[in-house]
Motif scaffolding. Structure first.
Motif, PDB file in Angstrom:
ATOM      1  N   TYR A 179      35.448 -21.386 -46.889  1.00 39.01           N
ATOM      2  CA  TYR A 179      34.165 -20.681 -46.219  1.00 39.01           C
ATOM      3  C   TYR A 179      34.558 -19.907 -45.049  1.00 39.01           C
ATOM      4  CZ  TYR A 179      29.803 -19.484 -44.352  1.00 39.01           C
ATOM      5  OH  TYR A 179      28.557 -18.751 -43.884  1.00 39.01           O
ATOM      6  N   SER A 203      36.660 -16.860 -46.292  1.00 36.05           N
ATOM      7  CA  SER A 203      35.984 -16.010 -47.269  1.00 36.05           C
ATOM      8  C   SER A 203      34.956 -15.171 -46.102  1.00 36.05           C
ATOM      9  CB  SER A 203      34.935 -16.722 -48.027  1.00 36.05           C
ATOM     10  OG  SER A 203      34.407 -15.934 -48.988  1.00 36.05           O
ATOM     11  N   HIS A 204      34.499 -15.809 -45.124  1.00 41.14           N
ATOM     12  CA  HIS A 204      33.941 -15.057 -44.191  1.00 41.14           C
ATOM     13  C   HIS A 204      34.463 -14.029 -43.413  1.00 41.14           C
ATOM     14  CE1 HIS A 204      30.224 -14.210 -41.517  1.00 41.14           C
ATOM     15  NE2 HIS A 204      31.342 -14.321 -40.475  1.00 41.14           N
ATOM     16  N   SER A 212      35.804 -11.115 -45.980  1.00 41.95           N
ATOM     17  CA  SER A 212      34.845 -10.246 -46.317  1.00 41.95           C
ATOM     18  C   SER A 212      34.403  -9.358 -45.376  1.00 41.95           C
ATOM     19  CB  SER A 212      33.483 -11.038 -47.004  1.00 41.95           C
ATOM     20  OG  SER A 212      33.851 -11.938 -47.986  1.00 41.95           O
ATOM     21  N   ARG A 213      34.252  -9.611 -44.034  1.00 40.17           N
ATOM     22  CA  ARG A 213      33.936  -8.764 -42.912  1.00 40.17           C
ATOM     23  C   ARG A 213      35.429  -7.735 -42.950  1.00 40.17           C
ATOM     24  NH1 ARG A 213      33.447 -12.363 -39.555  1.00 40.17           N
ATOM     25  NH2 ARG A 213      35.791 -12.394 -38.470  1.00 40.17           N
ATOM     26  N   VAL A 237      35.004  -7.349 -49.099  1.00 40.30           N
ATOM     27  CA  VAL A 237      34.998  -7.997 -50.578  1.00 40.30           C
ATOM     28  C   VAL A 237      35.335  -9.592 -50.520  1.00 40.30           C
ATOM     29  CG1 VAL A 237      37.316  -7.198 -51.164  1.00 40.30           C
ATOM     30  CG2 VAL A 237      35.535  -7.829 -52.911  1.00 40.30           C
ATOM     31  N   THR A 238      34.982 -10.274 -51.208  1.00 37.56           N
ATOM     32  CA  THR A 238      35.313 -11.557 -51.196  1.00 37.56           C
ATOM     33  C   THR A 238      36.703 -11.987 -51.512  1.00 37.56           C
ATOM     34  OG1 THR A 238      34.664 -12.546 -53.386  1.00 37.56           O
ATOM     35  CG2 THR A 238      32.771 -12.429 -51.562  1.00 37.56           C
ATOM     36  N   PRO A 239      37.388 -13.169 -51.195  1.00 35.00           N
ATOM     37  CA  PRO A 239      38.862 -13.432 -51.551  1.00 35.00           C
ATOM     38  C   PRO A 239      38.886 -13.232 -53.207  1.00 35.00           C
ATOM     39  CG  PRO A 239      38.216 -14.814 -49.972  1.00 35.00           C
ATOM     40  CD  PRO A 239      37.116 -14.037 -50.329  1.00 35.00           C
ATOM     41  N   LYS A 264      37.087 -11.841 -55.518  1.00 40.17           N
ATOM     42  CA  LYS A 264      36.982 -10.325 -55.922  1.00 40.17           C
ATOM     43  C   LYS A 264      38.324  -9.676 -55.846  1.00 40.17           C
ATOM     44  CE  LYS A 264      31.907 -10.277 -56.439  1.00 40.17           C
ATOM     45  NZ  LYS A 264      30.769  -9.402 -55.895  1.00 40.17           N
ATOM     46  N   TYR A 265      38.711  -9.648 -54.827  1.00 31.81           N
ATOM     47  CA  TYR A 265      40.009  -8.968 -53.990  1.00 31.81           C
ATOM     48  C   TYR A 265      41.215  -9.471 -55.056  1.00 31.81           C
ATOM     49  CZ  TYR A 265      44.060  -7.713 -51.314  1.00 31.81           C
ATOM     50  OH  TYR A 265      45.147  -6.874 -51.046  1.00 31.81           O
TER      51      TYR A 265
END
Length: 301
Positions: free
Chosen positions: A274, A277-278, A281-282, A286-288, A290-291
């Motif tokens: 988490y 991911s935070h 995304s920042r 994009v989230t890990p 989706k990347y």
């Protein structure tokens, strides 16, 4: 790992490719811009390189090495005159020995992922020309000689030896540029003992619980001295650089491996998926997950 190795590893993908070009007489070929880095090694003879985006035409002699780290389009030719006659490199089929001095080149490409380019690689100039001078960069000269020998003899194991030598060539070209560079901040960064010590510590163990005080102790200076020198040379404060580098490592692991998000988070110095991911995304928008899906989808077959 050291900074140069990490900077190259973060962007290198796949295997390098190369082609041997043997021409003679009047010839001119254009190499289109490329989403990677290109290089040329003159094995015999001489020719000219004319950059597409302005810049001075370069005369290249036997043993010269050229790196185009940003994949700039350019022309190779027997003379720097009319480049409009250039044919695409893929269509070059002219045999040698047609009335002029033969020229032999090794031309190749490195595939690079530019989404997370390290600033050291980003500040390389459009064209890095490393002339063959006696006593200059002996390791680069040795790599060129080994490449020529492998190409001439094609001995058992060449399919592994050639890509490995091409990877070695890239390292030596970057090293040679750094030793001769008159512009750019990173040659200065890596010549500063305090900043180099701090970078070596961060790159050796990026997942460690670094603080400014702990990093200053590793560099052997006060916290204020480290912050001042590191920020002035690198362009980021030490902890800001560490955050950027951790996320770059995470992106590289997501791109190149099937490691779980928990494993990637742990290796990058984050306490949980988490938390990674935070931060990811920042930084990336994009989230890990989706990347990883996007870079795998865009990867060459």
């Amino acid at each position: 790992m050291d900074v140069v190795s990490d900077a190259i590893s973060a962007v290198r993908t796949g295997r390098p490719s190369s082609n041997r070009l043997l021409v003679g007489g009047s010839w001119c070929t254009r190499l289109a811009p490329y989403e990677g880095a290109g290089f040329h090694v003159v094995l015999a003879g001489s020719c000219w390189l004319v950059p597409d985006r302005g810049g001075e035409a370069l005369t290249l002699g036997a043993g010269d090495v050229v790196l185009l780290p940003h994949g700039a389009g350019h022309v190779l030719a027997d003379s720097p005159g009319d480049t409009a006659r250039a044919v695409p490199f893929e269509e070059m089929r002219r045999p040698a020995g047609d009335g002029g001095r033969e020229v032999e080149l090794l031309c190749g490409k490195y595939r690079l992922d530019r989404s997370r380019t390290h600033p050291l690689m980003a500040e390389l100039p459009e064209v890095v020309h490393l002339p063959n001078r006696v006593g200059h960069h002996p390791e680069l000269r040795s790599a060129v000689d080994l490449l020529a020998q492998e190409l001439d003899e094609r001995r058992p194991g060449a399919c592994l030896a050639l890509p490995s030598l091409l990877d070695l060539l890239l390292i030596y070209m970057v090293r040679a540029w750094m030793s001769e560079a008159e512009t750019g901040s990173w040659p200065s960064v890596l010549n500063d003992p305090v900043t180099t010590a701090a970078l070596r510590a961060l790159h050796s163990d990026p997942a460690a619980p670094w603080t400014n005080d702990r990093l200053a102790a590793a560099a052997g200076v006060s916290r204020a001295t480290l912050a001042r020198r590191f920020t002035a040379l690198v362009g980021r404060a030490p902890m800001a650089y560490l955050t950027w580098w951790r996320l770059t490592l995470a992106a590289t692991r997501l791109r190149d491996t099937d490691a779980s998000l928990a494993t990637v988070a742990r290796e990058a110095g984050y306490g949980s998926p988490y938390a990674l991911s935070h931060a990811f995304s920042r930084e990336f928008g994009v989230t890990p997950g989706k990347y990883r899906g996007a870079v795998r989808e865009d990867a060459p077959a």
